[in-house]
Enzyme design. Structure first.
Site, PDB file in Angstrom:
ATOM      1  N   ASP A 190      17.328 -82.817  37.828  1.00  0.00           N
ATOM      2  CA  ASP A 190      18.290 -83.204  36.791  1.00  0.00           C
ATOM      3  C   ASP A 190      17.885 -82.702  35.405  1.00  0.00           C
ATOM      4  O   ASP A 190      18.710 -82.630  34.505  1.00  0.00           O
ATOM      5  CB  ASP A 190      18.423 -84.721  36.731  1.00  0.00           C
ATOM      6  CG  ASP A 190      18.559 -85.350  38.097  1.00  0.00           C
ATOM      7  OD1 ASP A 190      19.642 -85.850  38.408  1.00  0.00           O
ATOM      8  OD2 ASP A 190      17.584 -85.331  38.877  1.00  0.00           O
ATOM      9  N   PHE A 191      16.606 -82.394  35.217  1.00  0.00           N
ATOM     10  CA  PHE A 191      16.151 -81.956  33.893  1.00  0.00           C
ATOM     11  C   PHE A 191      16.334 -80.452  33.713  1.00  0.00           C
ATOM     12  O   PHE A 191      15.953 -79.869  32.706  1.00  0.00           O
ATOM     13  CB  PHE A 191      14.679 -82.317  33.651  1.00  0.00           C
ATOM     14  CG  PHE A 191      14.350 -83.753  33.920  1.00  0.00           C
ATOM     15  CD1 PHE A 191      15.345 -84.722  33.924  1.00  0.00           C
ATOM     16  CD2 PHE A 191      13.052 -84.146  34.197  1.00  0.00           C
ATOM     17  CE1 PHE A 191      15.056 -86.059  34.188  1.00  0.00           C
ATOM     18  CE2 PHE A 191      12.752 -85.479  34.458  1.00  0.00           C
ATOM     19  CZ  PHE A 191      13.751 -86.430  34.451  1.00  0.00           C
ATOM     20  N   PHE A 204      12.266 -83.662  37.780  1.00  0.00           N
ATOM     21  CA  PHE A 204      13.488 -83.974  38.526  1.00  0.00           C
ATOM     22  C   PHE A 204      14.412 -82.770  38.326  1.00  0.00           C
ATOM     23  O   PHE A 204      14.487 -82.240  37.212  1.00  0.00           O
ATOM     24  CB  PHE A 204      14.232 -85.175  37.935  1.00  0.00           C
ATOM     25  CG  PHE A 204      13.615 -86.519  38.128  1.00  0.00           C
ATOM     26  CD1 PHE A 204      12.387 -86.851  37.579  1.00  0.00           C
ATOM     27  CD2 PHE A 204      14.302 -87.512  38.830  1.00  0.00           C
ATOM     28  CE1 PHE A 204      11.852 -88.120  37.722  1.00  0.00           C
ATOM     29  CE2 PHE A 204      13.764 -88.790  38.976  1.00  0.00           C
ATOM     30  CZ  PHE A 204      12.543 -89.095  38.428  1.00  0.00           C
ATOM     31  N   GLU A 216      10.943 -78.066  28.687  1.00  0.00           N
ATOM     32  CA  GLU A 216      11.361 -77.325  29.893  1.00  0.00           C
ATOM     33  C   GLU A 216      11.742 -75.880  29.585  1.00  0.00           C
ATOM     34  O   GLU A 216      11.340 -74.960  30.293  1.00  0.00           O
ATOM     35  CB  GLU A 216      12.528 -78.033  30.594  1.00  0.00           C
ATOM     36  CG  GLU A 216      12.137 -79.283  31.362  1.00  0.00           C
ATOM     37  CD  GLU A 216      12.026 -80.507  30.481  1.00  0.00           C
ATOM     38  OE1 GLU A 216      12.309 -80.401  29.266  1.00  0.00           O
ATOM     39  OE2 GLU A 216      11.644 -81.578  30.989  1.00  0.00           O
ATOM     40  N   HIS A 231      19.207 -88.940  37.259  1.00  0.00           N
ATOM     41  CA  HIS A 231      17.938 -88.855  38.007  1.00  0.00           C
ATOM     42  C   HIS A 231      18.147 -88.849  39.519  1.00  0.00           C
ATOM     43  O   HIS A 231      17.217 -89.176  40.257  1.00  0.00           O
ATOM     44  CB  HIS A 231      17.020 -90.031  37.651  1.00  0.00           C
ATOM     45  CG  HIS A 231      16.377 -89.936  36.304  1.00  0.00           C
ATOM     46  ND1 HIS A 231      17.059 -90.161  35.148  1.00  0.00           N
ATOM     47  CD2 HIS A 231      15.109 -89.646  35.929  1.00  0.00           C
ATOM     48  CE1 HIS A 231      16.237 -90.031  34.109  1.00  0.00           C
ATOM     49  NE2 HIS A 231      15.051 -89.706  34.559  1.00  0.00           N
ATOM     50  N   GLU A 276       5.131 -80.982  33.484  1.00  0.00           N
ATOM     51  CA  GLU A 276       4.870 -82.310  32.942  1.00  0.00           C
ATOM     52  C   GLU A 276       4.155 -83.174  33.972  1.00  0.00           C
ATOM     53  O   GLU A 276       4.579 -83.256  35.127  1.00  0.00           O
ATOM     54  CB  GLU A 276       6.202 -82.970  32.549  1.00  0.00           C
ATOM     55  CG  GLU A 276       6.866 -82.279  31.374  1.00  0.00           C
ATOM     56  CD  GLU A 276       8.385 -82.358  31.415  1.00  0.00           C
ATOM     57  OE1 GLU A 276       8.945 -83.092  32.257  1.00  0.00           O
ATOM     58  OE2 GLU A 276       9.025 -81.664  30.613  1.00  0.00           O
TER      59      GLU A 276
HETATM   60  C1  LIG Z   1      14.256 -83.353  29.824  1.00  0.00           C
HETATM   61  C2  LIG Z   1      13.363 -84.334  30.492  1.00  0.00           C
HETATM   62  N1  LIG Z   1      12.129 -83.953  30.886  1.00  0.00           N
HETATM   63  C3  LIG Z   1      11.299 -84.829  31.488  1.00  0.00           C
HETATM   64  C4  LIG Z   1      11.687 -86.112  31.707  1.00  0.00           C
HETATM   65  C5  LIG Z   1      10.752 -87.072  32.416  1.00  0.00           C
HETATM   66  N2  LIG Z   1      10.259 -88.073  31.486  1.00  0.00           N
HETATM   67  C6  LIG Z   1      10.847 -89.274  31.329  1.00  0.00           C
HETATM   68  S1  LIG Z   1      10.122 -90.184  30.174  1.00  0.00           S
HETATM   69  C7  LIG Z   1       8.982 -88.984  29.856  1.00  0.00           C
HETATM   70  C8  LIG Z   1       7.952 -89.200  28.828  1.00  0.00           C
HETATM   71  C9  LIG Z   1       8.556 -89.508  27.515  1.00  0.00           C
HETATM   72  O1  LIG Z   1       7.561 -89.745  26.607  1.00  0.00           O
HETATM   73  P1  LIG Z   1       7.918 -90.152  25.141  1.00  0.00           P
HETATM   74  O2  LIG Z   1       9.029 -89.309  24.624  1.00  0.00           O
HETATM   75  O3  LIG Z   1       6.665 -90.178  24.368  1.00  0.00           O
HETATM   76  O4  LIG Z   1       8.525 -91.618  25.285  1.00  0.00           O
HETATM   77  P2  LIG Z   1       7.836 -92.923  25.864  1.00  0.00           P
HETATM   78  O5  LIG Z   1       8.046 -92.932  27.327  1.00  0.00           O
HETATM   79  O6  LIG Z   1       6.418 -92.857  25.482  1.00  0.00           O
HETATM   80  O7  LIG Z   1       8.577 -94.037  25.218  1.00  0.00           O
HETATM   81  C10 LIG Z   1       9.182 -87.886  30.681  1.00  0.00           C
HETATM   82  C11 LIG Z   1       8.356 -86.670  30.679  1.00  0.00           C
HETATM   83  C12 LIG Z   1      12.991 -86.476  31.317  1.00  0.00           C
HETATM   84  N3  LIG Z   1      13.475 -87.713  31.539  1.00  0.00           N
HETATM   85  N4  LIG Z   1      13.794 -85.590  30.704  1.00  0.00           N
END
Ligand SMILES: Cc1ncc(C[n+]2csc(CCOP(=O)(O)OP(=O)(O)O)c2C)c(N)n1
Lengths: 332, 345
Positions: free
Chosen positions: A85-86, A83, A60, A129, A29
């Site tokens: 954590d994911f 992270f 993931e 996190h 990502e």
């Molecule tokens: C399982 C997991 N993978 C990656 C992340 C990192 N992460 C946090 S927000 C995000 C993007 C989320 O995008 P979206 O679902 O479109 O929501 P938006 O931020 O646009 O509201 C990512 C990749 C995470 N928090 N949890």
């Protein structure tokens, strides 16, 4: 070249190996625009383009599985788990397949995958996190577990990982990355321009001492070094050992140091129970029990999730002061 | 970019009546949206205090901060009729959902500040807000909301309650396996679940077009026999009318609905985001359909309110937000010993 922190050093290691080996691809990502958020893949997209540096959807489990399949078919994927954590969202592909397929297949399918992930708290990012969790990976047979704490090590260990035929997980501590938006407790240092390897399973003695041994990884190495300076002012000489890799673990160096000083403090930012501290303590007592002057002590996150609020977070993550205090108790 | 054209006043009145909305409802929605906007703008301001040069650990509010400025209509339109017992599972971008669900502003602000008076005693922080009294929860783990909301829906059905569970998620989260798996189960079990995808075009820095095989997620819902709709997320009336019908169906036992709302976040993914992945033109395009200004214009055009009434509502919202921020500022930090309590019930 002078490098501040481990992020640029890791990215530089990957870049040099990608130039040498066109089977290396980078997945995960936000690995393009954001260099995997913590900078571990910075500059690679600009250099190698989207054919080799690929943003995945937030999947993931599936992109870890893609790494397993691609490695079995002859590529060397570098996968970003943003992270640590994911991890839960992708763990099955990692621990049941990536870690085991070589063994289960009787050696038919090597699994050259390098996973790079960010660890650690200390800046208020709360329980989902801020974890470290490398103990989980070290617990599972099949992963090599690499935890660089300096730019020199970060580059050399990354290159080593990219030449390894096994799944290697590199854990980069956020407060050592050297990125401007995070506190920095790491170092800036001169790093050779050309590629070089650092062997796995060789701990670094960061500071020599005679009264006690402090064993740590990542951020805790730097905090232990600061604590050691405070101890020195009181005439206590602490040796500080940076494990660098948990798998393989350099038993020889830690046992030798324990024999020399007779007092051991193990410091960890991972959870206390069933973790790195227990493993290291066991290994030391097994080989150096008669040299120990006092029972081995340990300092780690006391089995609570990392809380958000500053006074709470500071209460659970080992600090320079708490290391200093624990170490002092061992000597007096 | 699909934004429905602004309807003529006559058509608009028809839509409003058809949705069962009274002028007072629209004024309430306006007030809620404005409250969310002020709340987020205030948090943004405080967040950046003491962070120059930018450092996540410095300042009054620490850690990451994801704001929803621009997405207010989705939260308010979706949750306007939600009952306290209806479950809402939100995401890492949770403030607008929390406020729309009726979570106490003061306790919400105090949690974001890490104070003892916060919703979670300072243990959760901005991404982990929990309010039992409003049946509100969220997660910093992307994709986690779908199955948890389905679980709440399962419990409602099992217990014979006519409640609904709402899962909010971004368009990025909907690429996660949990989305497909939840759609399948919710459909097979006919769960009273409403999934609301807020498509703000980006997951962090990753444009949806680079990582999605379809243009819209609602197309995926159809494959699981889940009634699925695309709504204009910058239009609170559009969101409201579709979610309302979905909730009525769910309460009567007719199963899940998937609703995808097209929207936009005017701010970065998180505060401090350099936003190099999107163009200024795009941000300007979407700013032209600001959901709050859009509703304001409609209220004026339909004579549901005059400028004085709107100004009064804005003033009230501003005061409530200021009180919440002051409360949070002046609250004490938790005692460090709190960190060691509460691992087990
Ligand atoms: C399982 C997991 N993978 C990656 C992340 C990192 N992460 C946090 S927000 C995000 C993007 C989320 O995008 P979206 O679902 O479109 O929501 P938006 O931020 O646009 O509201 C990512 C990749 C995470 N928090 N949890």
């Amino acid at each position: 070249m002078k490098i501040r922190g481990i992020a640029q050093a890791i990215a530089e290691g990957i870049r040099q190996e990608m130039e040498r080996n066109d089977r290396i691809v980078v997945l995960g990502e936000d690995v393009t625009y954001w260099g995997a958020v913590f900078g571990f893949t910075m500059g690679l997209f600009e250099k190698f383009g989207r054919r080799r540096v690929i943003d995945t959807p937030i999947t993931e489990q599936t992109f870890m599985g893609i790494a397993v399949g691609a490695a079995a078919a002859g590529l060397h994927p570098v996968v970003s788990l943003m992270f640590v954590d994911f991890l839960g969202a992708g763990f099955d592909q990692m621990f049941n397949h990536m870690a085991k397929n070589y063994y289960m297949s009787g050696g038919q399918f090597p699994m050259p995958v390098t996973v790079i992930t960010a660890i650690g708290g200390g800046y208020g990012d709360s329980a989902q996190h801020s974890q470290v969790l490398y103990g989980l990976f070290a617990h599972l047979p099949g992963f090599k577990v690499v935890i660089p704490s300096t730019p020199y090590d970060a580059k050399g260990l990354t290159i080593k990982a990219l030449r390894d035929n096994n799944p290697v997980v590199i854990f980069g501590h956020k407060l050592l990355t050297g990125l401007p938006f995070l506190p920095f407790e790491g170092i800036e240092e001169e790093v050779p321009d050309e590629p070089y390897e650092i062997d796995f399973g060789k701990a670094a003695v960061r500071r020599e001492g005679s009264d006690l041994t402090i064993i740590a990884t990542a951020l805790m190495v730097h905090r232990s070094l600061k604590a050691a300076e405070m101890l020195q002012k009181e005439g206590i000489s602490a040796e500080v050992i940076d494990l660098r890799t948990l798998v393989p673990l350099d038993e020889e160096t830690i046992v030798k140091s324990a024999k020399k000083t007779g007092r051991v403090l193990i410091v960890d930012e991972d959870y206390m129970s069933y973790g790195m501290t227990g493993e290291v303590a066991f290994r030391i007592q097994a080989k150096a029990l008669s040299n120990l002057k006092v029972p081995i002590a340990r300092l780690a996150v006391p089995d609570v999730p990392i809380p958000f609020s500053e006074p709470l977070e500071s209460a659970v993550i080992p600090s320079v002061n708490s290391i200093y205090n624990e170490a002092k108790k061992l000597v007096h | 970019m699909i934004i429905k054209p602004e309807p003529s006043p006559k058509d608009l009145s028809f839509f409003i009546e058809n949705a069962g909305l009274k002028p007072s409802d629209l004024l309430n929605m306006y007030k809620k949206m404005v409250t969310i906007r002020y709340f987020e703008e205030s948090i943004k301001k405080v967040y950046h205090e003491g962070k120059n040069p930018f450092n996540m650990a410095a300042g009054i509010i620490r850690g990451e901060m994801h704001l929803s400025i621009g997405q207010e209509a989705v939260a308010v339109g979706s949750l306007y009729n939600a009952r306290d017992e209806d479950a809402v599972i939100s995401t890492h971008r949770p403030h607008h959902h929390a406020i729309a669900k009726g979570v106490d502003l003061k306790a919400l602000a105090a949690e974001i500040f890490g104070k003892a008076t916060g919703l979670c005693k300072g243990k959760g922080g901005h991404m982990h807000l929990f309010d039992r009294t409003k049946n509100f929860a969220c997660s910093g783990i992307v994709g986690a909301s779908f199955p948890q909301a389905a679980g709440a829906a399962f419990a409602f059905k099992y217990l014979g309650k006519d409640n609904v569970a709402f899962a909010f998620a971004g368009e990025g989260a909907a690429n996660h396996g949990t989305f497909a798996e939840t759609l399948n189960i919710a459909s097979a079990w006919e769960l009273p679940l409403i999934i609301i995808i807020e498509d703000n075009k980006y997951a962090d820095s990753t444009p949806k077009s680079l990582v999605m095989s379809t243009t819209f997620h609602y197309q995926r819902g159809l494959a699981y026999n889940v009634p699925s709709y695309l709504v204009d997320g910058m239009d609170v009336i559009d969101v409201y009318s579709v979610v309302k019908k979905a909730a009525e169906r769910a309460r009567k036992g007719f199963g899940p609905t998937l609703i995808e709302a097209l929207t936009y976040r005017y701010v970065g993914h998180f505060e401090g985001d350099g936003e190099e992945y999107r163009t200024k033109e795009e941000v300007e395009f979407w700013s032209a359909v600001d959901p709050i200004r859009r509703l304001e214009n409609r209220l004026l055009k339909l004579n549901y309110a005059d400028n004085d009434i709107l100004a009064k509502l804005r003033e009230e919202a501003r005061r409530e937000v200021q009180e919440a921020i002051n409360f949070a500022m002046n609250s004490p930090y938790p005692d460090p010993s709190e960190a060691f309590r509460g691992v087990f019930a």
